[in-house]
Scaffold this motif. Structure first.
Motif, PDB file in Angstrom:
ATOM      1  N   ASP A 561      10.087  46.374  48.904  1.00  0.00           N
ATOM      2  CA  ASP A 561      11.191  46.209  47.954  1.00  0.00           C
ATOM      3  C   ASP A 561      10.788  46.516  46.509  1.00  0.00           C
ATOM      4  O   ASP A 561      11.638  46.744  45.657  1.00  0.00           O
ATOM      5  N   TRP A 562       9.490  46.530  46.227  1.00  0.00           N
ATOM      6  CA  TRP A 562       9.071  46.773  44.845  1.00  0.00           C
ATOM      7  C   TRP A 562       8.079  47.919  44.683  1.00  0.00           C
ATOM      8  O   TRP A 562       7.802  48.355  43.558  1.00  0.00           O
ATOM      9  N   ILE A 563       7.516  48.462  45.741  1.00  0.00           N
ATOM     10  CA  ILE A 563       6.439  49.437  45.624  1.00  0.00           C
ATOM     11  C   ILE A 563       6.892  50.735  44.948  1.00  0.00           C
ATOM     12  O   ILE A 563       6.093  51.408  44.292  1.00  0.00           O
ATOM     13  N   ASP A 564       8.174  51.103  45.047  1.00  0.00           N
ATOM     14  CA  ASP A 564       8.636  52.312  44.362  1.00  0.00           C
ATOM     15  C   ASP A 564       8.616  52.139  42.846  1.00  0.00           C
ATOM     16  O   ASP A 564       8.381  53.094  42.101  1.00  0.00           O
ATOM     17  N   ARG A 565       8.882  50.912  42.381  1.00  0.00           N
ATOM     18  CA  ARG A 565       8.885  50.647  40.942  1.00  0.00           C
ATOM     19  C   ARG A 565       7.473  50.411  40.404  1.00  0.00           C
ATOM     20  O   ARG A 565       7.195  50.650  39.234  1.00  0.00           O
ATOM     21  N   PHE A 566       6.602  49.906  41.269  1.00  0.00           N
ATOM     22  CA  PHE A 566       5.226  49.585  40.876  1.00  0.00           C
ATOM     23  C   PHE A 566       4.252  50.326  41.804  1.00  0.00           C
ATOM     24  O   PHE A 566       3.603  49.720  42.645  1.00  0.00           O
ATOM     25  N   PRO A 567       4.172  51.642  41.679  1.00  0.00           N
ATOM     26  CA  PRO A 567       3.353  52.408  42.623  1.00  0.00           C
ATOM     27  C   PRO A 567       1.857  52.112  42.473  1.00  0.00           C
ATOM     28  O   PRO A 567       1.287  52.299  41.405  1.00  0.00           O
ATOM     29  N   LEU A 568       1.258  51.621  43.572  1.00  0.00           N
ATOM     30  CA  LEU A 568      -0.174  51.367  43.596  1.00  0.00           C
ATOM     31  C   LEU A 568      -0.944  52.550  44.179  1.00  0.00           C
ATOM     32  O   LEU A 568      -2.166  52.514  44.261  1.00  0.00           O
ATOM     33  N   PHE A 569      -0.215  53.567  44.609  1.00  0.00           N
ATOM     34  CA  PHE A 569      -0.835  54.768  45.150  1.00  0.00           C
ATOM     35  C   PHE A 569       0.163  55.913  45.021  1.00  0.00           C
ATOM     36  O   PHE A 569       1.331  55.697  44.684  1.00  0.00           O
ATOM     37  N   THR A 570      -0.303  57.122  45.254  1.00  0.00           N
ATOM     38  CA  THR A 570       0.585  58.279  45.223  1.00  0.00           C
ATOM     39  C   THR A 570       0.771  58.803  46.644  1.00  0.00           C
ATOM     40  O   THR A 570      -0.133  58.711  47.475  1.00  0.00           O
ATOM     41  N   VAL A 571       1.948  59.340  46.926  1.00  0.00           N
ATOM     42  CA  VAL A 571       2.240  59.921  48.238  1.00  0.00           C
ATOM     43  C   VAL A 571       2.677  61.369  48.040  1.00  0.00           C
ATOM     44  O   VAL A 571       3.314  61.703  47.042  1.00  0.00           O
ATOM     45  N   GLU A 572       2.304  62.217  48.992  1.00  0.00           N
ATOM     46  CA  GLU A 572       2.654  63.633  48.881  1.00  0.00           C
ATOM     47  C   GLU A 572       4.091  63.898  49.295  1.00  0.00           C
ATOM     48  O   GLU A 572       4.765  64.745  48.722  1.00  0.00           O
ATOM     49  N   GLU A 573       4.571  63.156  50.301  1.00  0.00           N
ATOM     50  CA  GLU A 573       5.925  63.364  50.795  1.00  0.00           C
ATOM     51  C   GLU A 573       6.635  62.017  50.957  1.00  0.00           C
ATOM     52  O   GLU A 573       6.023  61.016  51.298  1.00  0.00           O
ATOM     53  N   GLY A 574       7.954  62.022  50.732  1.00  0.00           N
ATOM     54  CA  GLY A 574       8.743  60.806  50.910  1.00  0.00           C
ATOM     55  C   GLY A 574       8.496  59.799  49.806  1.00  0.00           C
ATOM     56  O   GLY A 574       7.890  60.086  48.775  1.00  0.00           O
ATOM     57  N   SER A 575       8.965  58.582  50.015  1.00  0.00           N
ATOM     58  CA  SER A 575       8.831  57.519  49.016  1.00  0.00           C
ATOM     59  C   SER A 575       7.785  56.504  49.453  1.00  0.00           C
ATOM     60  O   SER A 575       7.400  56.438  50.626  1.00  0.00           O
ATOM     61  N   HIS A 576       7.332  55.711  48.490  1.00  0.00           N
ATOM     62  CA  HIS A 576       6.361  54.656  48.794  1.00  0.00           C
ATOM     63  C   HIS A 576       6.965  53.622  49.738  1.00  0.00           C
ATOM     64  O   HIS A 576       6.317  53.188  50.692  1.00  0.00           O
ATOM     65  N   SER A 577       8.206  53.246  49.458  1.00  0.00           N
ATOM     66  CA  SER A 577       8.847  52.196  50.271  1.00  0.00           C
ATOM     67  C   SER A 577       9.051  52.655  51.702  1.00  0.00           C
ATOM     68  O   SER A 577       8.881  51.866  52.651  1.00  0.00           O
ATOM     69  N   ALA A 578       9.404  53.930  51.892  1.00  0.00           N
ATOM     70  CA  ALA A 578       9.599  54.441  53.256  1.00  0.00           C
ATOM     71  C   ALA A 578       8.301  54.358  54.047  1.00  0.00           C
ATOM     72  O   ALA A 578       8.310  54.018  55.234  1.00  0.00           O
ATOM     73  N   LEU A 579       7.189  54.658  53.389  1.00  0.00           N
ATOM     74  CA  LEU A 579       5.897  54.588  54.070  1.00  0.00           C
ATOM     75  C   LEU A 579       5.575  53.153  54.466  1.00  0.00           C
ATOM     76  O   LEU A 579       5.165  52.892  55.613  1.00  0.00           O
ATOM     77  N   ILE A 580       5.755  52.206  53.539  1.00  0.00           N
ATOM     78  CA  ILE A 580       5.434  50.805  53.833  1.00  0.00           C
ATOM     79  C   ILE A 580       6.362  50.248  54.917  1.00  0.00           C
ATOM     80  O   ILE A 580       5.916  49.525  55.825  1.00  0.00           O
ATOM     81  N   LYS A 581       7.662  50.595  54.861  1.00  0.00           N
ATOM     82  CA  LYS A 581       8.615  50.105  55.873  1.00  0.00           C
ATOM     83  C   LYS A 581       8.280  50.621  57.267  1.00  0.00           C
ATOM     84  O   LYS A 581       8.548  49.965  58.271  1.00  0.00           O
ATOM     85  N   SER A 582       7.700  51.812  57.317  1.00  0.00           N
ATOM     86  CA  SER A 582       7.403  52.422  58.618  1.00  0.00           C
ATOM     87  C   SER A 582       6.174  51.827  59.285  1.00  0.00           C
ATOM     88  O   SER A 582       5.934  52.070  60.478  1.00  0.00           O
ATOM     89  N   MET A 622      -2.927  58.703  54.712  1.00  0.00           N
ATOM     90  CA  MET A 622      -3.935  58.696  53.660  1.00  0.00           C
ATOM     91  C   MET A 622      -3.229  58.902  52.320  1.00  0.00           C
ATOM     92  O   MET A 622      -2.357  59.760  52.214  1.00  0.00           O
ATOM     93  N   VAL A 623      -3.583  58.090  51.330  1.00  0.00           N
ATOM     94  CA  VAL A 623      -2.963  58.175  50.007  1.00  0.00           C
ATOM     95  C   VAL A 623      -4.062  58.259  48.947  1.00  0.00           C
ATOM     96  O   VAL A 623      -5.252  58.189  49.264  1.00  0.00           O
ATOM     97  N   ASN A 624      -3.653  58.386  47.698  1.00  0.00           N
ATOM     98  CA  ASN A 624      -4.593  58.391  46.577  1.00  0.00           C
ATOM     99  C   ASN A 624      -4.276  57.233  45.646  1.00  0.00           C
ATOM    100  O   ASN A 624      -3.101  56.914  45.411  1.00  0.00           O
ATOM    101  N   THR A 625      -5.317  56.597  45.124  1.00  0.00           N
ATOM    102  CA  THR A 625      -5.132  55.495  44.188  1.00  0.00           C
ATOM    103  C   THR A 625      -6.342  55.397  43.274  1.00  0.00           C
ATOM    104  O   THR A 625      -7.415  55.909  43.597  1.00  0.00           O
ATOM    105  N   MET A 626      -6.144  54.747  42.132  1.00  0.00           N
ATOM    106  CA  MET A 626      -7.269  54.438  41.259  1.00  0.00           C
ATOM    107  C   MET A 626      -7.511  52.931  41.190  1.00  0.00           C
ATOM    108  O   MET A 626      -8.339  52.471  40.414  1.00  0.00           O
ATOM    109  N   LYS A 627      -6.800  52.157  42.011  1.00  0.00           N
ATOM    110  CA  LYS A 627      -7.091  50.735  42.115  1.00  0.00           C
ATOM    111  C   LYS A 627      -8.477  50.572  42.726  1.00  0.00           C
ATOM    112  O   LYS A 627      -8.839  51.272  43.668  1.00  0.00           O
ATOM    113  N   ASN A 628      -9.249  49.625  42.188  1.00  0.00           N
ATOM    114  CA  ASN A 628     -10.610  49.400  42.670  1.00  0.00           C
ATOM    115  C   ASN A 628     -11.422  50.687  42.590  1.00  0.00           C
ATOM    116  O   ASN A 628     -12.231  50.986  43.472  1.00  0.00           O
ATOM    117  N   SER A 629     -11.193  51.480  41.540  1.00  0.00           N
ATOM    118  CA  SER A 629     -11.873  52.765  41.336  1.00  0.00           C
ATOM    119  C   SER A 629     -11.642  53.723  42.486  1.00  0.00           C
ATOM    120  O   SER A 629     -12.460  54.599  42.755  1.00  0.00           O
TER     121      SER A 629
END
Length: 828
Positions: A561-582, A622-629
């Motif tokens: 419900d909030w990952i699209d507004r507060f992206p902790l990673f980047t996705v190449e296709e689709g939305s963050h929320s769709a990935l988490i819901k799946s 697989m996603v990309n993030t800079m959290k935790n380096s």
């Protein structure tokens, strides 16, 4: 001894040339010794530091709620094969008389220990006594606070003002890591250790603890202790056990790339000195052909003549190596301190000198010998008849086969996906450089004649007179220019890539860490001035069984419900929320760094430790993030809590209003929660911290490359001096027919400028090629960068290269202008 005296006398014939050759060896040996010793010391010290700083204990027992009963620790105290310490952390506010200090700068994390003087805590006392039941602070904190043993320190808690006496000052440690100044306290809290009952009493948490750290009595007891603790937690609800694990290879993955760059830059100096030795000796032997011919006529054998010249080389090499080792020892200490400072390592490890000493001595002696091998061979081949007839053979041209080999080496670098490609590329550049220099001098000829008239015409003819020697001198500078272009551009490109990636995957403008988040906290944050939106998330280090090896994997529980507004990673296709819901209960998403460490494929499974034991999770994406380096995994918050049993959250993400500054936002939020906040980090903090580390790392490499470029300058000066000595009579006759001092100086300066300009232009072109090649594979913290060239950086480097060449030409030009006709007629 007479042999060495003769060698020294021969060297002193050309004092300046000998000095410059020796200086190049000194710099080369010093940089080689300094880099190897510093890197070896760091490689040995870093794992020890990480173990001592992050994982002094072997196991950690934590609760699924924010606190659990101290009785759990009392039950464990009877263990014979281990030591255990109960811990309780709470946040508070320092009361200080320091002027102009804001509330946010007074944050303190107060950690209560059931016992302070144990191997689990590992505090190294500088002053005081850990058994005195007072406050323990580090030497860094004591310095900033101006505190000493016996002073009292006061805190503003929810239960009123509490005061405790400082009874121990310890060496700076990760457990009590605090800011280095009041200004840095805006971004990081202070840390103080006290006895456990003190924290329990001050915060009305009698009988409560937060964690238990356990250390086995000996490494042989680890398995037995783990089995005992595993059985213990199964018999007690609400707690779980984790081994303290450090992923050393992940921690040092990108450090190894930095060390390799240091090695290449360090060896550059000794490699470039080989060119200077070859040049100097080759010309010296040509100058002494008559001498060698005379010595042959009186009975000297070719082997004796070669031995005499080899003695000269050894004498220069020995003196240069001794001075180089002395300077290199100081350089090694300086590099070690810089590396430790950049990466925040506190270590008193002694220097690892043995390998650096051996390699540097061998390099200092063998490189000059190898570089002089061909010239020495020519000594034995000196023909008495040719010398008597003055039938001096023309120097042989550059073999076309060497040019072909050079082209093949340059092409081979396109297929090497490692920083080691620098070596074949540079060797290739060296082999094809004479052809490139001929082409460049042809282009330069018209410009010189048009702009500089007589001086330019003579300068260009002199450059082409000994094109083999001149091009070899130019290539020395060219290699240094190519390296500094690569390193400077990598620094700039990586900083831009980091900043872009951090802002895309940080999850907002601020990440707040609490001791634990209560139900009403999120609403309080959302209603704070300057806050546009906020969300909370879970994060826990989970034990990962990777092919039988235990690792620690940070796992984030995120809400669809909030990952699209507060992206902790980047996705190449689709939305963050769709990935988490799946994601199903047994599915997880890995960051690129973790994915590469795993080495599997999408759809395959990894094994993680859950509250129900080890369980497999299918890797869904697989996603990309800079959290935790840039190292972690993600799953839905419901699945996170169900699998890992952690029922409370500690982190809140915040998006700020446009008009408010990051610092003011922190002040506003801190005013609502006070000491309950442990950390507040924004993307700008990470950009600054990582940017500082990257820039400092590349600055060290560039400093070593600049040492190599100084060697290049020595080479230019040496070559010009050689050229002048060969043309003493010519220069004197020019003076006799009316050529002015200024024209002579201009002529030599233009020769040096031509050498430097060719080196700079060709070096920059090859540097740009290096940037392109490294952009196809190089990663730092799994972060790649796009090919690009900063023309400002290129312009600065070009100016630097030209200035080095001009400065190197000043002394030879001055010497040439002082040549007198009377002296020149006597010159041989």
């Amino acid at each position: 001894m007479k042999k060495w005296q003769i060698a020294w006398r021969n060297l002193m014939r050309r004092k300046m040339r000998t000095f410059l050759t020796m200086l190049s060896i000194i710099i080369g040996v010093a940089s080689t010794f300094g880099v190897i010793a510093a890197v070896n010391t760091a490689e040995k010290a870093f794992p020890i530091y990480l173990k001592e700083a992050i994982a002094k204990a072997d196991f950690n027992i934590a609760g699924t709620e924010a606190y659990f009963s101290e009785d759990v620790h009392k039950q464990m105290s009877s263990g014979k094969d281990y030591e255990s310490v109960a811990m309780l952390k709470e946040n508070t506010k320092l009361i200080t008389k320091e002027k102009g200090i804001s509330s946010i700068q007074k944050r303190v994390v107060l950690t209560g220990y059931s016992q302070l003087d144990t191997t689990v805590t590992g505090f190294k006392v500088i002053d005081g006594d850990l058994k005195a039941k007072g406050a323990v602070i580090t030497d860094r904190t004591a310095k900033v606070w101006g505190s000493k043993i016996g002073d009292t320190v006061s805190f503003d808690t929810d239960k009123g003002v509490k005061t405790v006496k400082i009874t121990a000052i310890v060496r700076y440690t990760k457990d009590l890591m605090g800011p280095s100044s009041w200004n840095m306290a805006k971004y990081h809290h202070w840390a103080v250790a006290v006895p456990l009952p003190t924290v329990q009493d001050w915060f009305d948490l009698k009988g409560k603890i937060q964690a238990i750290q356990v250390k086995a009595s000996s490494p042989n007891q680890l398995d037995a202790v783990e089995n005992e603790l595993d059985q213990f937690v199964k018999n007690n609800t609400g707690i779980y056990m984790q081994p303290m694990i450090i992923n050393f290879d992940t921690a040092f993955k990108d450090l190894n790339t930095f060390f390799l760059a240091l090695y290449i830059a360090g060896f550059l100096g000794i490699a470039l000195s080989a060119f200077i030795i070859f040049n100097s000796l080759y010309v010296s032997i040509k100058e002494r052909r008559s001498e060698f011919a005379v010595m042959k006529t009186i009975g000297y054998t070719p082997g004796q003549l070669q031995g005499m010249v080899l003695t000269e080389v050894l004498l220069v090499a020995i003196i240069g190596t001794v001075f180089g080792l002395t300077i290199g020892y100081g350089l090694a200490h300086g590099l070690k301190l810089l590396i430790f400072m950049v990466y925040g390592v506190q270590s008193n490890n002694s220097m690892e000198l043995a390998t650096g000493l051996i390699v540097s001595i061998l390099a200092g002696l063998l490189v000059p010998i190898l570089a002089s091998w061909y010239p020495i061979q020519q000594v034995g081949k000196t023909s008495v008849i040719d010398v008597l007839k003055e039938n001096k053979a023309k120097p042989s041209g550059h073999s076309k086969w060497l040019g072909i080999v050079g082209v093949l080496l340059i092409l081979s670098s396109f297929f090497i996906k490692h920083l080691i490609l620098v070596l074949p590329l540079m060797i290739g550049i060296t082999l094809v450089f004479p052809y490139l220099f001929k082409l460049f001098s042809f282009v330069l000829k018209a410009f010189y004649r048009l702009v500089f008239k007589f001086s330019g015409d003579v300068a260009i003819r002199n450059l082409n007179r000994n094109i083999g020697r001149t091009s070899m001198t130019s290539v020395i500078l060219s290699l240094g220019i190519a390296m500094i272009v690569l390193m400077s551009s990598l620094n700039s490109a990586l900083l831009q890539s980091y900043e872009k990636m951090i802002n895309q995957s940080y999850g907002g403008n601020l990440d707040i860490m609490f001791h634990h988040i209560e139900k009403e906290d999120l609403d309080i944050i959302k209603n704070t001035d300057g806050v546009k939106d906020a969300a909370t998330y879970s994060m826990q280090g989970i034990v990962w069984n990777l092919d039988g090896e235990k690792r620690m994997l940070p796992v984030y529980g995120v809400g669809a419900d909030w990952i699209d507004r507060f992206p902790l990673f980047t996705v190449e296709e689709g939305s963050h929320s769709a990935l988490i819901k799946s994601l199903k209960n047994d599915e997880i998403v890995l960051d690129q760094a973790a994915f590469e460490t795993w080495g599997g494929k999408i759809g395959e499974s990894i094994t993680l430790a859950t509250i129900d034991g080890e369980k497999t999770f299918k890797v869904a994406a697989m996603v990309n993030t800079m959290k935790n380096s840039g190292y972690g995994a993600f799953m839905s918050d419901e699945n996170f809590k169900e699998n890992f049993g952690v029922k409370y959250e500690r982190n809140a993400l915040v998006i700020k209003e446009t008009q408010i500054s990051p610092l003011q936002l922190r002040e506003n939020i801190y005013s609502k929660f006070g000491g309950r906040i442990e950390e507040m980090w924004g993307p700008e903090d990470w950009v600054s911290m990582i940017g500082g580390t990257i820039t400092a790392s590349f600055s060290m490499v560039n400093a070593l490359v600049i040492l190599g470029i100084i060697v290049s300058g020595i080479g230019i000066a040496n070559t010009l001096l050689i050229n002048i000595m060969e043309r003493v009579r010519e220069i004197a006759m020019m003076r006799a027919v009316g050529v002015t001092h200024r024209q002579i100086i201009g002529m030599i300066l233009l020769e040096g400028f031509g050498i430097g300009l060719a080196a700079t232009v060709i070096g920059i072109l090859f540097g740009i090629l290096l940037i392109y090649l490294t952009s196809t594979f190089m990663q730092v913290n799994s972060l790649t960068f796009e090919f690009g060239v900063s023309w400002l950086i290129i312009a600065i480097i070009a100016l630097f290269g030209i200035i080095v060449s001009i400065i190197s030409s000043i002394a030879p030009a001055t010497k040439a202008a002082k040549i007198k006709l009377s002296e020149a007629l006597r010159y041989e």
